[in-house]
Design a protein around this motif. Structure first.
Motif, PDB file in Angstrom:
ATOM      1  N   SER A 126       0.837  -1.196   0.000  1.00 50.28           N
ATOM      2  CA  SER A 126       0.000   0.000   0.000  1.00 50.28           C
ATOM      3  C   SER A 126       0.876   1.251   0.000  1.00 50.28           C
ATOM      4  O   SER A 126       1.579   1.523  -0.970  1.00 50.28           O
ATOM      5  N   HIS A 242      -8.505   1.241   0.756  1.00 51.28           N
ATOM      6  CA  HIS A 242      -8.664   0.259  -0.325  1.00 51.28           C
ATOM      7  C   HIS A 242     -10.087  -0.287  -0.429  1.00 51.28           C
ATOM      8  O   HIS A 242     -10.307  -1.494  -0.499  1.00 51.28           O
ATOM      9  N   VAL A 296      -5.264  -4.554  -2.312  1.00 50.33           N
ATOM     10  CA  VAL A 296      -3.813  -4.763  -2.344  1.00 50.33           C
ATOM     11  C   VAL A 296      -3.565  -6.252  -2.569  1.00 50.33           C
ATOM     12  O   VAL A 296      -3.810  -7.076  -1.684  1.00 50.33           O
TER      13      VAL A 296
END
Length: 356
Positions: A126, A242, A296
């Motif tokens: 990330s 995310h 991710v």
């Protein structure tokens, strides 16, 4: 629409992997030992981070002072003295972790001659992808610090953190694909306004869900009832990264990313979004923008490197979590975590001999 796009990205990772590897020319030579360098993401922050290397190494002082200046001051004091709650706020945690990671890298380079260009891959989890880009000279430290400060501020503005959460699920057995399939159904069944999505696939034994508190709790309960996962652990983060809730942050970041200066990395950096190496500067900008809302794909990124015969892993940054995940996945590999001045002294002499 966004949820369908997320599903399509996961499928693309699988179908394109072999053709992309052929294009990049990475085939493992029998018996060769290759190295990947990894950088952690949010959750790694802690009060006192970087203070020991700042005291002991000029290279660390240079990086930390430059990072502090890039954000207008206050970062160094927050890293060294806290308080923890303020440090954990995403607009502070992101530049702090990047700063600490690059400071450690520069100490390894100046004190022990470590050369990241002798490694095969760089990866960052990330936020850590920005660290990987700085490490491979794709992005300047000053620009990266400013970008991740903006990234954190934009993420903070995107949501009411009191009504959102991120939780790590410990997977029972080999149920990763079952969880992915089930989450697709759960996403479609949630009431209007509730969100629960897979933020991180960290390994075949751990995924992280992100979204509204009610949505994530509901998804966790369904997955646990199915027997696919055991414990659900809340993460020390200040926003639900995310997932679709981060779309306003992605929109805010796009002009800044488009205006930033990127170079081709000196070694291949594996993308969080695709689980494959990044391409040219334009693709890097696009994928960093997509990364804000998409899963991710850490497990697939690690698998890509492993399939290319990587057996040596160096984790550089203020956390040992990524190293611990690797040890569980690959117990016979050489895995070194460099998080402190003591780690630098312990591992530095060995890292100067890393070979591609």
């Amino acid at each position: 629409m966004m949820r369908n796009m997320r599903k399509g990205t996961r499928l693309a990772v699988v179908t394109l992997q072999h053709s992309r590897r052929h294009l990049t020319g990475h085939t493992a030579a029998p018996g060769a030992r290759k190295t990947a360098v990894l950088f952690p993401g949010q959750g790694a922050q802690h009060v006192g981070m970087g203070a020991d290397i700042y005291e002991n190494f000029k290279a660390a002082r240079d990086v930390i002072d430059a990072s502090d200046e890039a954000v207008g001051g206050g970062l160094k004091k927050l890293m060294f003295e806290g308080p923890q709650q303020t440090l954990t706020s995403t607009e502070n945690a992101q530049p702090a972790i990047l700063c600490h990671s690059i400071a450690l890298l520069k100490v390894l380079e100046t004190e022990f001659g470590f050369d990241i260009n002798s490694c095969t891959y760089a990866l960052g989890h990330s936020l850590g992808e920005y660290s990987a880009l700085v490490a491979t000279q794709s992005l300047s430290l000053s620009d990266a610090i400013k970008l991740v400060r903006l990234r954190g501020e934009a993420m903070h503005r995107s949501v009411d953190s009191g009504k959102t959460t991120m939780k790590a699920l410990i997977i029972n057995g080999d149920h990763l694909e079952d969880i992915e399939a089930l989450m697709s159904k759960i996403e479609r069944s949630l009431p209007e306004g509730e969100v629960a999505q897979i933020a991180n696939i960290n390994s075949r034994s751990q995924v992280v869900l992100s979204g509204t508190s009610k949505g994530v709790d509901y998804a966790c309960s369904i997955i646990q009832t199915k027997g696919y996962a055991g414990r659900a652990l809340g993460l020390p983060v200040s926003a639900p990264f995310h997932c679709d809730l981060m779309q306003p942050a992605a929109d805010e970041m796009k002009p800044a990313l488009d205006g930033a200066s990127f170079n081709d990395p000196t070694i291949e950096v594996i993308s969080n979004v695709t689980g494959m190496p990044l391409g040219n500067a334009t693709e890097i900008q696009s994928l960093l923008h997509q990364q804000i809302t998409k899963t991710v794909q850490w497990q697939r990124s690690i698998r890509y490197a492993k399939d290319d015969d990587v057996h040596d892993w160096v984790v550089i940054g203020p956390s040992r979590v990524l190293a611990n995940l690797l040890r569980k996945e690959f117990p016979t590999d050489a895995i070194r975590a460099v998080a402190t001045a003591e780690d630098v002294q312990q591992h530095g002499p060995h890292l100067c001999r890393r070979k591609r």
